[in-house]
Design an enzyme around this catalytic site. Structure first.
Site, PDB file in Angstrom:
ATOM      1  N   SER A  43     -78.556 -18.640  64.239  1.00 32.90           N
ATOM      2  CA  SER A  43     -79.486 -18.165  63.234  1.00 32.90           C
ATOM      3  C   SER A  43     -80.416 -19.312  62.872  1.00 32.90           C
ATOM      4  CB  SER A  43     -78.694 -17.719  62.006  1.00 32.90           C
ATOM      5  OG  SER A  43     -79.582 -17.297  61.005  1.00 32.90           O
TER       6      SER A  43
ATOM      7  N   GLY B 259     -69.039 -17.156  52.606  1.00 31.46           N
ATOM      8  CA  GLY B 259     -69.454 -17.989  53.744  1.00 31.46           C
ATOM      9  C   GLY B 259     -69.958 -19.333  53.245  1.00 31.46           C
ATOM     10  N   ARG B 260     -70.325 -20.219  54.187  1.00 30.48           N
ATOM     11  CA  ARG B 260     -70.802 -21.558  53.794  1.00 30.48           C
ATOM     12  C   ARG B 260     -72.211 -21.433  53.193  1.00 30.48           C
ATOM     13  NH1 ARG B 260     -73.553 -26.177  55.896  1.00 30.48           N
ATOM     14  NH2 ARG B 260     -72.644 -28.090  55.023  1.00 30.48           N
ATOM     15  N   ILE B 261     -72.313 -21.612  51.871  1.00 30.76           N
ATOM     16  CA  ILE B 261     -73.546 -21.325  51.126  1.00 30.76           C
ATOM     17  C   ILE B 261     -74.745 -22.109  51.639  1.00 30.76           C
ATOM     18  CG2 ILE B 261     -74.630 -21.502  48.844  1.00 30.76           C
ATOM     19  CD1 ILE B 261     -72.567 -19.225  49.234  1.00 30.76           C
ATOM     20  N   GLU B 262     -74.569 -23.407  51.875  1.00 35.56           N
ATOM     21  CA  GLU B 262     -75.720 -24.217  52.295  1.00 35.56           C
ATOM     22  C   GLU B 262     -76.243 -23.777  53.660  1.00 35.56           C
ATOM     23  OE1 GLU B 262     -77.567 -26.197  50.585  1.00 35.56           O
ATOM     24  OE2 GLU B 262     -76.332 -26.123  48.787  1.00 35.56           O
ATOM     25  N   SER B 263     -75.353 -23.290  54.529  1.00 37.35           N
ATOM     26  CA  SER B 263     -75.805 -22.786  55.834  1.00 37.35           C
ATOM     27  C   SER B 263     -76.533 -21.455  55.662  1.00 37.35           C
ATOM     28  CB  SER B 263     -74.624 -22.590  56.786  1.00 37.35           C
ATOM     29  OG  SER B 263     -73.971 -23.817  57.013  1.00 37.35           O
TER      30      SER B 263
ATOM     31  N   TYR C 230     -79.277 -14.353  66.968  1.00 36.78           N
ATOM     32  CA  TYR C 230     -78.593 -13.537  67.989  1.00 36.78           C
ATOM     33  C   TYR C 230     -77.100 -13.645  67.754  1.00 36.78           C
ATOM     34  CZ  TYR C 230     -83.128 -12.729  69.814  1.00 36.78           C
ATOM     35  OH  TYR C 230     -84.429 -12.313  69.890  1.00 36.78           O
TER      36      TYR C 230
ATOM     37  N   HIS D 220     -88.356 -16.820  62.484  1.00 36.14           N
ATOM     38  CA  HIS D 220     -86.920 -16.583  62.305  1.00 36.14           C
ATOM     39  C   HIS D 220     -86.371 -15.989  63.594  1.00 36.14           C
ATOM     40  CE1 HIS D 220     -83.833 -13.373  61.486  1.00 36.14           C
ATOM     41  NE2 HIS D 220     -83.189 -14.444  61.092  1.00 36.14           N
TER      42      HIS D 220
END
Lengths: 347, 347
Positions: free
Chosen positions: B135, B306-310, B152, B149
């Protein structure tokens, strides 16, 4: 607390611009005595419109230059609103103060949820509702001057026609909360003290209860932090006398300016650096996250087709997102973040 | 399309930072042949990690100065990811390229929804799933250079243990789309032409179908406008040969740089005014609205831990909201808005 209603209310009519402010947005009293000027609806509408006038006048005076732009709108079936926005002033980069009156229809599940003990066995149809409120967000330019939000609202449902004996419902909601980028303890204490003084005039339980409610409500779950340093918040309040709650909401709205403007006067001209501005902008990004992801009024408005520009006037003029920003431990930025993660008792 | 799953998936484990990139994020093959290097899981993971390397290398070369910062993380029960972010470069203000591999558990309703005809009468328990994806969002500084953006992803469920005969499921999803603040028709045509060429290698229906799907998906419902000028988007794709779809996703990922970089080279140094920059910032505000309110990956990630910063690296470095901004009819800003409201055929 009635999340079903907030997420599943029926679409409301498309609003149309109006040339001038009507004396009232209420439907005529031929639609029932609950629309009379002396009804709680009528008194609440007058209160929020007076509060809008007095807050806007005080903000314009303190800004010293910029003026609010006004948009009046109404819905063909009744209701409407007045949106006032001041943009790019000397003190505030964006200040919105809106009032609105809405006639809508809520799904029956919501009505049952509101009072399960009294009508758990009936299956009422869609329930007409009335809602009126004032909502405001004030974003200053100076990173040492805090953002303020307040919102006071009154809600009524009709008795459902096909559920004999099922009662009419009403409730009050609202709150006032402060979102600084930097902590000045004396400012936060002053702000909370004004909230407490207002609450204490009515019930000594109100401040501790509504202060905690505020900390719980303005929670950005995915960050594990609150939007700001709180204040008071309450919703679905109907377990007190209706006149008392109307007076309480009125006093709360009248406390906004004494709670907020002394802080602005002290901080609006404080010299600042790019680093201070960038931190303010990051906190504004958190404000956007809360409002778009969690705020009930915003998400409800976006889903039900409310007036978008009025709903999203709460968003700051500018905001910023840096990847994995971590303030240095012990820094002023870290202290603010710590207070957003671990809410404090300020009094 | 399986909204239940996306909104109701179980929480996933908290991620932990890792010191270096592992050869694979897959669980061992002792957990089943579907984790072998030759499995679709294994081949898809290699593909997205190679795509991450090649896209990041091309972006760094085009930026000419800034480097990606890398964070590697994993989850104790299997899976993990590599987040790469370039901030404040010469060309891009924020560029994120992430890969992740997730092992999770979805509620049974979602599984039934995915294949109602085959197991409408069984009540399976929670279904373990596997998801892997790349992403990326690339936000340039120059208001004439568009945001890109792409994403996949490959998805698999295990066969539910308590529903004999119920099949295992798999599907592919993804897309690549362009979000300019100003339209240069030759740029948009070039971008769409590369998408069409890639699609046409596999199926002549793909481009028209996925182009429309993209216009429908990136829709900001409360604004009545799309986030940008589209590209291709597809989801839940499993009605073709699995190897063919893996090749298709691979070619799509490999088309990102040839579709995007020629546009950047042409526009990155175009002189601009404060007015152009303010319009870019307003469109960035719309980007934030779409991602926080509607984007499935974002809302799913925020709800499931999920991992917030990602997840939020997709948000722009800076964004802007002006009250009731209306571009002048016929202006360049108006033309962009018109194309976002009324999607065009570019080829």
């Amino acid at each position: 607390r009635k999340p079903q209603f907030r997420l599943r209310a029926s679409m409301i009519e498309k609003e149309v611009p109006a040339a001038e402010r009507p004396a009232t947005f209420l439907r005529g009293i031929d639609e029932g005595p609950s629309n009379s000027p002396d009804s709680v609806r009528g008194r609440f509408e007058r209160m929020i419109r007076e509060a809008q006038d007095s807050v806007c006048a005080a903000i314009e005076a303190a800004d010293g230059g910029a003026r609010f732009k006004e948009d009046v709108w109404s819905r063909p079936g009744g209701g409407g609103g007045i949106s006032r926005v001041l943009q790019d002033g000397a003190v505030w980069e964006k200040a919105g103060v809106n009032v609105s009156v809405v006639y809508g229809v809520m799904p029956p599940e919501a009505y049952r949820a509101a009072n399960p003990s009294q009508n758990g066995n009936v299956k009422p149809g869609p329930v007409p509702f009335f809602a009126a409120g004032i909502s405001s967000v004030l974003h200053p330019k100076n990173p040492f001057a805090p953002t303020l939000h307040f919102n006071y609202r009154y809600f009524e449902t009709d008795a459902p026609k096909d559920a004999p004996g099922a009662p009419r419902q009403w409730w009050f909601g609202g709150g006032t909360d402060l979102t600084p980028a930097y902590i000045f303890e004396e400012d936060v204490k002053h702000f909370h003290q004004v909230q407490k003084n207002t609450c204490d005039k009515f019930n000594s339980d109100f401040y501790p209860r509504f202060k905690k409610w505020c900390d719980d409500y303005f929670y950005i779950k995915h960050r594990g932090e609150r939007r700001g340093l709180g204040g008071i918040f309450f919703d679905d309040l109907n377990s007190y006398d209706q006149d008392m709650l109307l007076s309480f909401a009125t006093e709360c709205a009248n406390s906004v300016i004494p709670a907020y403007l002394p802080i602005i006067e002290k901080r609006k001209d404080t010299p600042f650096t790019d680093k201070h501005k960038a931190w303010q902008q990051l906190r504004r990004g958190r404000y956007v996250e809360f409002n778009l992801v969690y705020d009930r009024g915003t998400t409800f408005g976006l889903k039900t087709g409310g007036r978008i520009e009025s709903i999203l006037v709460s968003l700051p003029l500018t905001a910023r997102w840096e990847y994995d920003h971590q303030p240095e431990e012990g820094s002023e930025e870290w202290k603010l973040l710590d207070a957003c993660i671990n809410p404090k008792e300020w009094l």
